[in-house]
Structures are given as structure tokens and as C-alpha cells.
Design a protein around this motif. Sequence first.
Motif, PDB file in Angstrom:
ATOM      1  N   ASP A 116       0.844  -1.203   0.000  1.00 22.83           N
ATOM      2  CA  ASP A 116       0.000   0.000   0.000  1.00 22.83           C
ATOM      3  C   ASP A 116       0.879   1.253   0.000  1.00 22.83           C
ATOM      4  OD1 ASP A 116      -1.881  -1.941   0.374  1.00 22.83           O
ATOM      5  OD2 ASP A 116      -2.903  -0.984   2.044  1.00 22.83           O
ATOM      6  N   THR A 117       1.845   1.268   0.910  1.00 21.54           N
ATOM      7  CA  THR A 117       2.742   2.420   1.013  1.00 21.54           C
ATOM      8  C   THR A 117       3.440   2.676  -0.319  1.00 21.54           C
ATOM      9  OG1 THR A 117       3.153   1.996   3.337  1.00 21.54           O
ATOM     10  CG2 THR A 117       4.807   3.275   2.177  1.00 21.54           C
ATOM     11  N   SER A 118       3.978   1.619  -0.920  1.00 22.77           N
ATOM     12  CA  SER A 118       4.778   1.806  -2.139  1.00 22.77           C
ATOM     13  C   SER A 118       3.956   2.370  -3.285  1.00 22.77           C
ATOM     14  CB  SER A 118       5.420   0.480  -2.560  1.00 22.77           C
ATOM     15  OG  SER A 118       6.323   0.093  -1.569  1.00 22.77           O
ATOM     16  N   VAL A 119       2.761   1.824  -3.494  1.00 23.05           N
ATOM     17  CA  VAL A 119       1.979   2.301  -4.646  1.00 23.05           C
ATOM     18  C   VAL A 119       1.463   3.721  -4.388  1.00 23.05           C
ATOM     19  CG1 VAL A 119      -0.257   1.278  -4.006  1.00 23.05           C
ATOM     20  CG2 VAL A 119       0.275   1.642  -6.393  1.00 23.05           C
ATOM     21  N   ILE A 120       1.166   4.034  -3.132  1.00 22.07           N
ATOM     22  CA  ILE A 120       0.636   5.374  -2.826  1.00 22.07           C
ATOM     23  C   ILE A 120       1.746   6.436  -2.905  1.00 22.07           C
ATOM     24  CG2 ILE A 120      -0.373   6.761  -0.947  1.00 22.07           C
ATOM     25  CD1 ILE A 120      -2.088   4.183  -0.342  1.00 22.07           C
ATOM     26  N   VAL A 121       2.942   6.072  -2.495  1.00 26.15           N
ATOM     27  CA  VAL A 121       4.068   7.015  -2.621  1.00 26.15           C
ATOM     28  C   VAL A 121       4.477   7.169  -4.092  1.00 26.15           C
ATOM     29  CG1 VAL A 121       6.531   7.343  -2.144  1.00 26.15           C
ATOM     30  CG2 VAL A 121       4.978   6.689  -0.287  1.00 26.15           C
ATOM     31  N   MET A 122       4.599   6.060  -4.801  1.00 20.25           N
ATOM     32  CA  MET A 122       5.134   6.110  -6.168  1.00 20.25           C
ATOM     33  C   MET A 122       4.088   6.568  -7.197  1.00 20.25           C
ATOM     34  SD  MET A 122       8.157   5.257  -5.409  1.00 20.25           S
ATOM     35  CE  MET A 122       8.904   5.211  -7.022  1.00 20.25           C
ATOM     36  N   GLU A 123       2.807   6.367  -6.860  1.00 21.23           N
ATOM     37  CA  GLU A 123       1.701   6.721  -7.766  1.00 21.23           C
ATOM     38  C   GLU A 123       1.901   6.125  -9.158  1.00 21.23           C
ATOM     39  OE1 GLU A 123       0.526  10.833  -7.642  1.00 21.23           O
ATOM     40  OE2 GLU A 123       0.400  10.829  -5.462  1.00 21.23           O
ATOM     41  N   THR A 124       2.291   4.862  -9.180  1.00 21.73           N
ATOM     42  CA  THR A 124       2.462   4.165 -10.458  1.00 21.73           C
ATOM     43  C   THR A 124       2.018   2.713 -10.283  1.00 21.73           C
ATOM     44  OG1 THR A 124       4.059   3.613 -12.176  1.00 21.73           O
ATOM     45  CG2 THR A 124       4.892   3.560  -9.954  1.00 21.73           C
ATOM     46  N   ASN A 125       1.690   2.037 -11.392  1.00 19.57           N
ATOM     47  CA  ASN A 125       1.317   0.621 -11.302  1.00 19.57           C
ATOM     48  C   ASN A 125       2.523  -0.160 -10.814  1.00 19.57           C
ATOM     49  OD1 ASN A 125      -1.009   1.384 -12.814  1.00 19.57           O
ATOM     50  ND2 ASN A 125       0.290   1.318 -14.645  1.00 19.57           N
ATOM     51  N   LEU A 126       2.309  -1.065  -9.895  1.00 20.22           N
ATOM     52  CA  LEU A 126       3.447  -1.826  -9.369  1.00 20.22           C
ATOM     53  C   LEU A 126       3.188  -3.323  -9.434  1.00 20.22           C
ATOM     54  CD1 LEU A 126       4.566  -0.033  -6.056  1.00 20.22           C
ATOM     55  CD2 LEU A 126       5.700   0.029  -8.289  1.00 20.22           C
ATOM     56  N   TYR A 127       4.220  -4.026  -9.856  1.00 21.05           N
ATOM     57  CA  TYR A 127       4.269  -5.485  -9.682  1.00 21.05           C
ATOM     58  C   TYR A 127       5.160  -5.646  -8.468  1.00 21.05           C
ATOM     59  CZ  TYR A 127       4.973 -10.414 -10.830  1.00 21.05           C
ATOM     60  OH  TYR A 127       5.004 -11.784 -10.805  1.00 21.05           O
ATOM     61  N   TYR A 128       4.551  -5.923  -7.339  1.00 20.20           N
ATOM     62  CA  TYR A 128       5.238  -5.765  -6.063  1.00 20.20           C
ATOM     63  C   TYR A 128       5.608  -7.105  -5.442  1.00 20.20           C
ATOM     64  CZ  TYR A 128       6.063  -4.189  -1.263  1.00 20.20           C
ATOM     65  OH  TYR A 128       6.620  -3.940  -0.041  1.00 20.20           O
ATOM     66  N   VAL A 129       6.869  -7.224  -5.068  1.00 25.54           N
ATOM     67  CA  VAL A 129       7.296  -8.379  -4.273  1.00 25.54           C
ATOM     68  C   VAL A 129       8.007  -7.812  -3.045  1.00 25.54           C
ATOM     69  CG1 VAL A 129       8.610 -10.528  -4.205  1.00 25.54           C
ATOM     70  CG2 VAL A 129       7.632  -9.754  -6.371  1.00 25.54           C
ATOM     71  N   LYS A 130       7.496  -8.207  -1.874  1.00 26.97           N
ATOM     72  CA  LYS A 130       8.031  -7.685  -0.607  1.00 26.97           C
ATOM     73  C   LYS A 130       9.553  -7.801  -0.549  1.00 26.97           C
ATOM     74  CE  LYS A 130       7.236  -8.877   4.242  1.00 26.97           C
ATOM     75  NZ  LYS A 130       6.508  -9.854   5.073  1.00 26.97           N
ATOM     76  N   GLY A 131      10.219  -6.719  -0.190  1.00 30.05           N
ATOM     77  CA  GLY A 131      11.678  -6.753  -0.018  1.00 30.05           C
ATOM     78  C   GLY A 131      12.464  -6.633  -1.307  1.00 30.05           C
TER      79      GLY A 131
END
Length: 313
Positions: free
Chosen positions: A148-163
Motif C-alpha cells: 500500500d505504502t509503495s503504490v501510494i508514494v510512487m503513484e504508479t502501477n506496481l508489480y510488487y514483491v516484498k523486499g
Amino acid sequence: MTNREAIGTGIGKIILLGEHSVVYGKPAIAIPFSNTKVEAIIKKTNGDVTLDCVFFRGLLSNAPERILGTKTVIEKVVEDLDKELRDFHIEINSTIPYESGMGSSAAVAVATIRGLYRFFGESITNDRLIDLTNISEKIVHGNPSGIDTSVIVMETNLYYVKGKQLDPFHFKLDAYLIVAHTGSQSQTKDAVRDVRLLIEKNPKKYRPIIDELGNIAYRGKMAMEGNNPIELGNLMTRAHFLLDKLSVSNEKLNKLVDISLDNGALGAKLTGGGRGGSMIALCSTKDEAKYISNKLLDKGAKKVWVSNMGVDI
Ligand code: MEV
């Protein structure tokens, strides 16, 4: 130099695929949701710090447990910047329904931190903003993946893997996304804890579900990059079925998912922590999305947004 007034903002987020399994190191897909946002207005005053938000109005020092995350980041920013915790007022206004799976807690923290940095005439890097926001998110969510933090800060679509390094990606999908709020709040912290208990109790049954959710997110990214809304829709519906097995859906969410599918959506699922909060449905045309949105509102959804995959229409 301290300013008379400063404003910080933070937008909402939608998890398309991979909630809950992302906590276990599996990939997830999140998009910024600019249809909703938080604004933190910081004003110069004389005396003790005061706060005005949906849960509390008064002296920051009297803030209740419920907003401990926000209180803690305010104190941390002031300490980091070597300022005094006095002579300002913070007003927080939000169009993100709270405890709804749309990133309200992270967006409040992001808006507040940005606002305070501006108020004190300082700039902040995205890395520092992520670290500070995660302090609040840990208090609110216990063991957040950080998505949540990463996408809200970056304001971009993310393919997110923790760490792992953040992986922004682009897609062009000929489809429309409905986001519907059930009207009931839910505590992500409880849902995340209960999933952990299930896995600990019966890893043979629940580990494969986590693995499959991760695999679905991986295939979802390919479907999005290849402009394949039908495949993405199927993956979303399968993910909902699996999240239901993990005990994070409920009757209301299942009902709104069924209504979407019965009325022609390509796919539908809960989004975020579940157990209330919000659901999403993918539709091939804007008209279909509007038709299904009206059905959802008729059947009890409290609020509905239609977007062109994250962009206002
Ligand atoms: C909450 O938006 C998403 C969850 O996967 C929790 C997390 O990743 O921290 C349920």
C-alpha cells in the motif's frame, strides 16, 4: 523556514491481484487510484499541536489509540527535522473511505508527512517517505507487506514483491474497472492475522492457496501487458474464490462479486484486506461498467467508482 500553511496529498490504491499472498513474499499487482484522495492541511498556530480528522478533534497529545499511527509519524517527522512539536494544526480531509481496502491509512500518513515537510520548508525523498509511512502502517496493520505504502508514494502501477526493488510497469488494457465499497469497514490487521493462523494450523491445505494466488498475480501481469482483459477477468474471479477459502471474503463481498459476474463482468473479486471493505469488477465497455455499477448500487453497494484502469473517466 516554516510556512504559514502547507498541504500534502496522498491518493488511494487498488490491489488487482495478490492481496494476502503478498505478505508471504508472493507477487501482487497494485494500481494508484486517483479518484479518491487525502489532503492534509498544516496551519501555523500558537501553542500545542492540534488535529482534526474523521476520528478525532483536539490536542494531538490526547489522540486516541485508533490514530496512533498518524500521531507517531507526526512526532517522528518533527523529531527527524529537529523542529518543535508545537505551533501547528493539522486538518485531514479524505475521500478514501476508511478501513475499506483502498489504502486510506497509508494515504493519510503520506499526505501528513508530505504536508509537514512542506510546512517546515524541507523536501523528502520517496525512500524516506516510504520508511516513515511504513512506521504508521506497522502500527495500523501489524505485519504489512508494504504494498500500500509503495503504490501510494510512487503513484504508479506496481508489480510488487516484498523486499524486492519496486517494479513499475505499463499496460494498456481495453477494459473498465468498477470499484465498489460494501459500506462496511474491516480491519486488515485481523484478516492478515487470521490467514496466518490458518496457514500455521493447516499448511498442507493453505500454502498451495498462497502459491496459486502468487501465480495468478504473475499471469495477471502478463495478461495486462498483452492487453488480454478476458484472461485478467478469469484470473480475478479465481483469486476471489481462493481468497474466500482463506476466510477473508464475506457474504456482502460474495454477493457483489456474484452480481457483477451474473451481469456480464469479465471477472470480479474483493480487493485489499477483505471481510468488508471493497470489491472490484472488470468490464469490457464503459456502458457495461455503468450498467453493472447501477446493479451493485441497487443491491447494497454504498459507493461505486468506474475508471479506465485507474484513470478518471
Ligand atoms: C492490504 O491492502 C493488502 C494485504 O495484502 C496486507 C498487506 O499486504 O500488507 C491484505
